[in-house]
Design a protein around this motif. Structure first.
Motif, mmCIF file in Angstrom:
data_model
loop_
_atom_site.group_PDB
_atom_site.id
_atom_site.type_symbol
_atom_site.label_atom_id
_atom_site.label_comp_id
_atom_site.label_asym_id
_atom_site.label_seq_id
_atom_site.Cartn_x
_atom_site.Cartn_y
_atom_site.Cartn_z
ATOM 1 N N ARG A 33 0.808 -1.178 0.209
ATOM 2 C CA ARG A 33 0.108 0.070 0.102
ATOM 3 C C ARG A 33 0.912 1.327 0.028
ATOM 4 N N ILE A 34 0.652 1.929 -1.086
ATOM 5 C CA ILE A 34 1.508 3.364 -1.249
ATOM 6 C C ILE A 34 0.856 4.329 -0.195
ATOM 7 N N PRO A 35 1.797 4.838 0.715
ATOM 8 C CA PRO A 35 1.116 5.835 1.796
ATOM 9 C C PRO A 35 0.594 6.839 0.996
ATOM 10 N N ASP A 36 -0.564 7.470 1.655
ATOM 11 C CA ASP A 36 -1.258 8.719 0.891
ATOM 12 C C ASP A 36 -0.274 9.802 0.785
ATOM 13 N N ASP A 37 0.499 10.304 1.703
ATOM 14 C CA ASP A 37 1.323 11.734 1.528
ATOM 15 C C ASP A 37 2.614 11.511 0.327
ATOM 16 N N TRP A 38 2.716 10.312 -0.005
ATOM 17 C CA TRP A 38 3.741 10.227 -1.195
ATOM 18 C C TRP A 38 3.311 10.744 -2.395
ATOM 19 N N LEU A 39 3.973 11.763 -3.288
ATOM 20 C CA LEU A 39 3.877 12.324 -4.289
ATOM 21 C C LEU A 39 3.774 11.415 -5.268
ATOM 22 N N ARG A 40 2.341 11.310 -6.303
ATOM 23 C CA ARG A 40 2.434 10.468 -7.309
ATOM 24 C C ARG A 40 2.263 11.134 -8.666
ATOM 25 N N PHE A 41 2.861 10.470 -9.630
ATOM 26 C CA PHE A 41 2.721 11.180 -10.812
ATOM 27 C C PHE A 41 2.942 10.016 -12.135
ATOM 28 N N ARG A 42 2.508 10.269 -13.484
ATOM 29 C CA ARG A 42 2.605 9.103 -14.343
ATOM 30 C C ARG A 42 3.296 9.605 -15.440
ATOM 31 N N SER A 43 4.126 8.782 -16.130
ATOM 32 C CA SER A 43 4.782 8.769 -17.479
ATOM 33 C C SER A 43 4.175 8.012 -18.619
ATOM 34 N N MET A 44 4.285 8.362 -20.006
ATOM 35 C CA MET A 44 3.692 7.794 -20.985
ATOM 36 C C MET A 44 4.530 7.945 -22.410
ATOM 37 N N ASP A 45 4.279 6.817 -23.058
ATOM 38 C CA ASP A 45 5.155 6.882 -24.151
ATOM 39 C C ASP A 45 3.745 6.352 -25.427
ATOM 40 N N TRP A 46 3.535 7.324 -26.213
ATOM 41 C CA TRP A 46 2.333 7.177 -27.121
ATOM 42 C C TRP A 46 2.681 5.905 -28.179
ATOM 43 N N GLY A 47 1.536 5.034 -28.555
ATOM 44 C CA GLY A 47 1.811 4.250 -29.669
ATOM 45 C C GLY A 47 0.302 3.806 -29.900
ATOM 46 N N SER A 48 0.158 3.513 -31.270
ATOM 47 C CA SER A 48 -1.140 2.964 -31.499
ATOM 48 C C SER A 48 -0.850 1.640 -32.342
ATOM 49 N N ALA A 49 -0.301 1.634 -33.463
ATOM 50 C CA ALA A 49 0.219 0.558 -34.387
ATOM 51 C C ALA A 49 1.211 -0.145 -33.628
ATOM 52 N N SER A 50 2.042 0.667 -32.673
ATOM 53 C CA SER A 50 3.153 -0.027 -31.907
ATOM 54 C C SER A 50 2.562 0.183 -30.446
ATOM 55 N N PRO A 51 2.889 -0.499 -29.512
ATOM 56 C CA PRO A 51 2.224 -0.385 -27.938
ATOM 57 C C PRO A 51 2.551 0.845 -27.432
ATOM 58 N N PHE A 52 1.421 1.332 -26.687
ATOM 59 C CA PHE A 52 1.790 2.498 -25.699
ATOM 60 C C PHE A 52 2.095 2.082 -24.266
#
Length: 457
Positions: free
Chosen positions: A241-260
């Motif tokens: 369980r991730i503590p509530d006070d830890w900063l969270r963010f997301r990262s992404m590499d886009w793809g459609s014909a190839s995986p995202f």
């Protein structure tokens, strides 16, 4: 292996395990049983690579009464069956066999194929009107660009001690059964008796990873890996369980014909102890606690729209607070219409352009360097981890190879989508090891109240 009726067999592991003799011997017995209805082809990347197997076939099929056609690289076996040698380098090569009827196909050194696409096309030519049970055999040793998909397809981690059955669910709901027959050098008693120094020579081939792979059939040992620092033991942790006070963010590499690839990260707030981990997660470390890898197969995308992906991201977050998101800058391009980033935003999924620098230049550190530093960590303690549920990262990142023409970069023809997205995450929160500051030399002077005195040492 001779009596195995399953439509697919993987036969491999360590070098020198007798794979060539095993398949040629099986085919000799099967041809004796089915005669002219038997039609088999051995495939390799090039026909030149088949020379050793052809020479060995002369020693096995010749005494049995087979006749070899040098021009066509084809045996006419004593009971009328056929055994040929051909090349298979791409899907296009496999398509050349459409319309032919093969009862048996053997792909030798399957680890040389970076994806199974060309190999899988052979299932379309495996058929028999005479009732011969058809079969595809793959033989391979650890190493090479295909190590990752072979390891996953046949469940080779850990490498089995004996034969086992693995299954694959087909799109029509049926189950495809595959036999895995492990091969080790200790199985080849004849070769060890005639060449007892072969094992010693394997210890001279190169890195410890390659020796382990070739000698023990270890499919987790990666020779020439771009991220040699990666270790499942050190970097992969069980979910907590991730503590509530830890900063969270997301990262992404886009793809459609190839995986995202989308990853969700938490930044460790303070040193944190979790079950099953020696020591603690250090403050500032990144923990990948969720991922969504948009793939329908090895290096094949789902072809979802940006809006569909945005909705999928939003539903997976379930209202949790995401402080920021970073996305490949190419997704912000507006080529005659709204960008991928702006279309994601219609689903309330907001990103900013990621720092896309791959390699170092003009004194600035590149993204791979920043990622590698986190993998290494400090004093043996990594500064980046991922949950064991992040299967795409665990599958693809360890097997990435160096670009042969630019060694400081990785080979972009491989499945690098998760790695790119990890790089964006690391570049959004750069980390460098703390070096111990040298103590200032004692000047010899000490303050004594209102006066300064010098002490000699």
């Amino acid at each position: 292996m001779v009596d195995c009726p399953l439509p697919e067999i993987f036969f491999g592991g360590a070098r020198g395990g007798g794979k060539t003799d095993g398949v040629l011997g099986k085919w000799a017995l099967k041809e004796k049983r089915y005669g002219a209805a038997f039609n088999a082809v051995m495939f390799r990347k090039t026909t030149v690579s088949s020379e050793d197997a052809i020479e060995r076939s002369r020693e096995i099929f010749g005494p049995l009464g087979g006749k070899f056609n040098e021009a066509k690289l084809r045996w006419r076996m004593p009971n009328g069956g056929r055994v040929s040698f051909a090349y298979l380098d791409s899907v296009k090569d496999a398509q050349e066999y459409q319309g032919r009827n093969l009862t048996d196909a053997w792909v030798e050194e399957a680890g040389q194929y970076d994806s199974p696409d060309a190999i899988d096309r052979l299932f379309g030519v495996l058929r028999s009107a005479q009732g011969v049970p058809v079969q595809l055999i793959l033989t391979a040793n650890p190493g090479g660009p295909g190590q990752h998909w072979i390891r996953e397809r046949y469940k080779l981690n850990p490498f089995p001690r004996g034969p086992k059955l693995v299954t694959r669910l087909l799109s029509n709901g049926n189950v495809h059964k595959m036999a895995v027959i492990p091969s080790r050098i200790t199985d080849n008693k004849v070769m060890l008796a005639s060449d007892p120094q072969y094992i010693d020579r394997l210890h001279l081939v190169g890195s410890a990873q390659l020796v382990k792979a070739w000698l023990d059939g270890d499919w987790t040992a990666i020779e020439g890996a771009f991220f040699g620092e990666w270790s499942e033991q050190r970097h992969v942790i069980e979910p907590f369980r991730i503590p509530d006070d830890w900063l969270r963010f997301r990262s992404m590499d886009w793809g459609s014909a190839s995986p995202f690839s989308v990853g969700w990260w938490a930044v460790v707030g303070d040193d944190h102890r979790i079950p099953g981990l020696q020591g603690t997660l250090p403050r500032g470390a990144l923990v990948r606690y969720r991922e969504w890898y948009g793939a329908s197969g090895p290096n094949k995308g789902l072809k979802l729209t940006a809006e569909e992906v945005g909705a999928g991201i939003k539903s997976r977050e379930g209202g949790e607070k995401i402080t920021y998101g970073v996305l490949d800058p190419a997704a912000f391009a507006e080529d005659g219409g709204p960008s991928i980033a702006s279309r994601l935003m219609t689903k309330s999924v907001v990103f900013r352009p990621a720092d896309n620098k791959r390699v170092a230049s003009r004194g600035a550190m590149g993204g791979w360097d920043i990622m590698r530093q986190r993998l290494k960590g400090q004093d043996g303690v990594p500064m980046i981890y991922c949950f064991s549920t992040c299967e795409a990262s665990i599958r693809t990142i360890p097997v990435l190879q160096h670009d042969q023409s630019r060694p400081e970069d990785l080979d972009t023809n491989t499945e690098d989508h998760a790695a790119d997205e990890w790089r964006y995450a690391c570049m959004s929160r750069p980390w460098v090891p703390v070096t111990a500051q040298p103590k200032k030399p004692d000047s010899g002077y000490r303050s004594t109240g209102s006066k300064v005195s010098r002490s000699w040492r």
